[in-house]
Design a protein around this motif. Sequence first.
Motif, PDB file in Angstrom:
ATOM      1  N   GLY A 190       0.827  -1.198   0.000  1.00  0.00           N
ATOM      2  CA  GLY A 190       0.000   0.000   0.000  1.00  0.00           C
ATOM      3  C   GLY A 190       0.859   1.244   0.000  1.00  0.00           C
ATOM      4  O   GLY A 190       2.070   1.199   0.296  1.00  0.00           O
ATOM      5  N   ILE A 191       0.231   2.342  -0.354  1.00  0.00           N
ATOM      6  CA  ILE A 191       0.936   3.619  -0.480  1.00  0.00           C
ATOM      7  C   ILE A 191       0.133   4.676   0.270  1.00  0.00           C
ATOM      8  O   ILE A 191      -1.088   4.755   0.104  1.00  0.00           O
ATOM      9  N   GLY A 201       1.138  27.457  -4.037  1.00  0.00           N
ATOM     10  CA  GLY A 201       2.586  27.666  -3.899  1.00  0.00           C
ATOM     11  C   GLY A 201       3.246  26.327  -3.760  1.00  0.00           C
ATOM     12  O   GLY A 201       2.571  25.301  -3.821  1.00  0.00           O
ATOM     13  N   PRO A 202       4.565  26.330  -3.567  1.00  0.00           N
ATOM     14  CA  PRO A 202       5.273  25.059  -3.524  1.00  0.00           C
ATOM     15  C   PRO A 202       4.764  24.149  -2.414  1.00  0.00           C
ATOM     16  O   PRO A 202       4.396  24.628  -1.346  1.00  0.00           O
ATOM     17  N   CYS A 203       4.700  22.880  -2.682  1.00  0.00           N
ATOM     18  CA  CYS A 203       4.268  21.973  -1.630  1.00  0.00           C
ATOM     19  C   CYS A 203       5.128  20.716  -1.660  1.00  0.00           C
ATOM     20  O   CYS A 203       5.967  20.547  -2.556  1.00  0.00           O
ATOM     21  N   HIS A 204       4.966  19.890  -0.652  1.00  0.00           N
ATOM     22  CA  HIS A 204       5.775  18.678  -0.601  1.00  0.00           C
ATOM     23  C   HIS A 204       4.886  17.477  -0.326  1.00  0.00           C
ATOM     24  O   HIS A 204       3.754  17.621   0.139  1.00  0.00           O
ATOM     25  N   VAL A 205       5.421  16.317  -0.621  1.00  0.00           N
ATOM     26  CA  VAL A 205       4.699  15.100  -0.315  1.00  0.00           C
ATOM     27  C   VAL A 205       5.626  14.169   0.455  1.00  0.00           C
ATOM     28  O   VAL A 205       6.842  14.147   0.210  1.00  0.00           O
ATOM     29  N   VAL A 206       5.062  13.448   1.402  1.00  0.00           N
ATOM     30  CA  VAL A 206       5.775  12.314   1.995  1.00  0.00           C
ATOM     31  C   VAL A 206       5.066  11.075   1.466  1.00  0.00           C
ATOM     32  O   VAL A 206       3.886  10.858   1.729  1.00  0.00           O
ATOM     33  N   ALA A 207       5.788  10.315   0.643  1.00  0.00           N
ATOM     34  CA  ALA A 207       5.221   9.103   0.043  1.00  0.00           C
ATOM     35  C   ALA A 207       5.705   7.914   0.855  1.00  0.00           C
ATOM     36  O   ALA A 207       6.905   7.670   0.956  1.00  0.00           O
ATOM     37  N   GLY A 208       4.760   7.205   1.460  1.00  0.00           N
ATOM     38  CA  GLY A 208       5.114   6.036   2.279  1.00  0.00           C
ATOM     39  C   GLY A 208       4.692   4.774   1.569  1.00  0.00           C
ATOM     40  O   GLY A 208       3.547   4.654   1.126  1.00  0.00           O
ATOM     41  N   ILE A 209       5.620   3.837   1.470  1.00  0.00           N
ATOM     42  CA  ILE A 209       5.325   2.578   0.766  1.00  0.00           C
ATOM     43  C   ILE A 209       5.534   1.417   1.737  1.00  0.00           C
ATOM     44  O   ILE A 209       6.583   1.307   2.386  1.00  0.00           O
ATOM     45  N   GLY A 210       4.541   0.573   1.819  1.00  0.00           N
ATOM     46  CA  GLY A 210       4.673  -0.638   2.625  1.00  0.00           C
ATOM     47  C   GLY A 210       4.474  -1.832   1.710  1.00  0.00           C
ATOM     48  O   GLY A 210       3.454  -1.920   1.022  1.00  0.00           O
ATOM     49  N   LEU A 211       5.455  -2.726   1.646  1.00  0.00           N
ATOM     50  CA  LEU A 211       5.321  -3.922   0.810  1.00  0.00           C
ATOM     51  C   LEU A 211       5.535  -5.153   1.676  1.00  0.00           C
ATOM     52  O   LEU A 211       6.496  -5.209   2.465  1.00  0.00           O
ATOM     53  N   ASN A 212       4.656  -6.137   1.517  1.00  0.00           N
ATOM     54  CA  ASN A 212       4.820  -7.382   2.268  1.00  0.00           C
ATOM     55  C   ASN A 212       5.886  -8.229   1.588  1.00  0.00           C
ATOM     56  O   ASN A 212       5.720  -8.611   0.432  1.00  0.00           O
ATOM     57  N   VAL A 213       6.969  -8.498   2.292  1.00  0.00           N
ATOM     58  CA  VAL A 213       8.047  -9.307   1.700  1.00  0.00           C
ATOM     59  C   VAL A 213       7.963 -10.734   2.244  1.00  0.00           C
ATOM     60  O   VAL A 213       7.865 -11.692   1.499  1.00  0.00           O
ATOM     61  N   ALA A 214       8.005 -10.871   3.559  1.00  0.00           N
ATOM     62  CA  ALA A 214       7.907 -12.204   4.169  1.00  0.00           C
ATOM     63  C   ALA A 214       7.192 -12.044   5.503  1.00  0.00           C
ATOM     64  O   ALA A 214       7.811 -11.978   6.558  1.00  0.00           O
TER      65      ALA A 214
END
Length: 326
Positions: A190-191, A201-214
């Motif tokens: 999920g993201i 005006g200028p803005c920012h994003v915090v992109a969080g990625i969670g991936l199930n590995v094991a």
Amino acid sequence: MGHQRQLLEILSDGVFHSGQALAARLGVTRAAVWKLIRELTGEGVEIYAVRRRGYRLAEPLEFLDETQIVAQLEASVKPLVSSLEIFQHIDSTNTYLTSRAKCGAASGAVCLAEAQSAGRGRQGRSWVSPYGANLYLSLLWRFTLDAGALTGLSLATGVGVARALQRLHVTAIGLKWPNDVWWQRHKLGGILLEFGGESSGPCHVVAGIGLNVAMPKGADQQIDQPWVDLRTIVGPGRISRNQLAAHLINEIIGAYLAFEQEGFKSVREEWERLDLAAGHPITLRLPDRNIDGVARGVDESGALLVETATGLQSFLGGEISLTLKS
Ligand code: BTN
């Protein structure tokens, strides 16, 4: 280095170590070893304890490692990564980078953690984040575009994640609008995008990625939907979390650079190829009501198109539940 990490480093080979040998190597009592093992198990680490043989991890553990990740960054991306921090434990990599962004952290800050105690998902849900098992990564990116131009960024992030997985030969990846990462009707990751800055005006994003590995046995009990991990898809021990992290950074930054130039157009066709819902009956859950209809892809800004009883409507928010008929 704490005893917990030292113990994990010894156990990371995945073979048995007796309690006595572990105690000697750590310079602690056997009771202290037992206590550390209990703590680790409580954090979701899968450890087998067998009388007279000792302890071993369910499978070998590859620690997240800055040098290995940086070595696999593309030459064009490396200078854009302003910092790369790896935590053993953190509340949430998104919470951390959001507060760093407020203090002026530079674009391209990356944060990874072996475990999150308060991992966050979309719609206020929590994200199950046991130690050393999966991937939890956040990236801070500052845009010169204003917030209004960033609709569609969450879909572009999904495309970046799909590309990273495809580079690891994980095929049959699909995206459920806006950016749930699925594999054969099971959620693989999920993201969570969190925006900040001025409204015009200028803005920012915090992109969080969670991936199930094991995903360790037991940890999945808290997950309330069909899920899958990469171990199940490609086989045990086949995915390097460091390589996966590097591919994610390469592909997401690559997607953001193109988005800055061309907006959602830069990924629209690719997103449409990955779209799981198009043509299927869906229910879109909005805060105040549910919309039933048939998913009809996305418009030029990335908004979801739904054919409803009253005609074609577009939506920028909400959560799809999708019934795929076999
Ligand atoms: C979803 O609900 O599908 C989004 C899940 C996003 C989880 C990731 S893990 C890394 C980052 N830190 C968080 O607290 N959440 C995101």
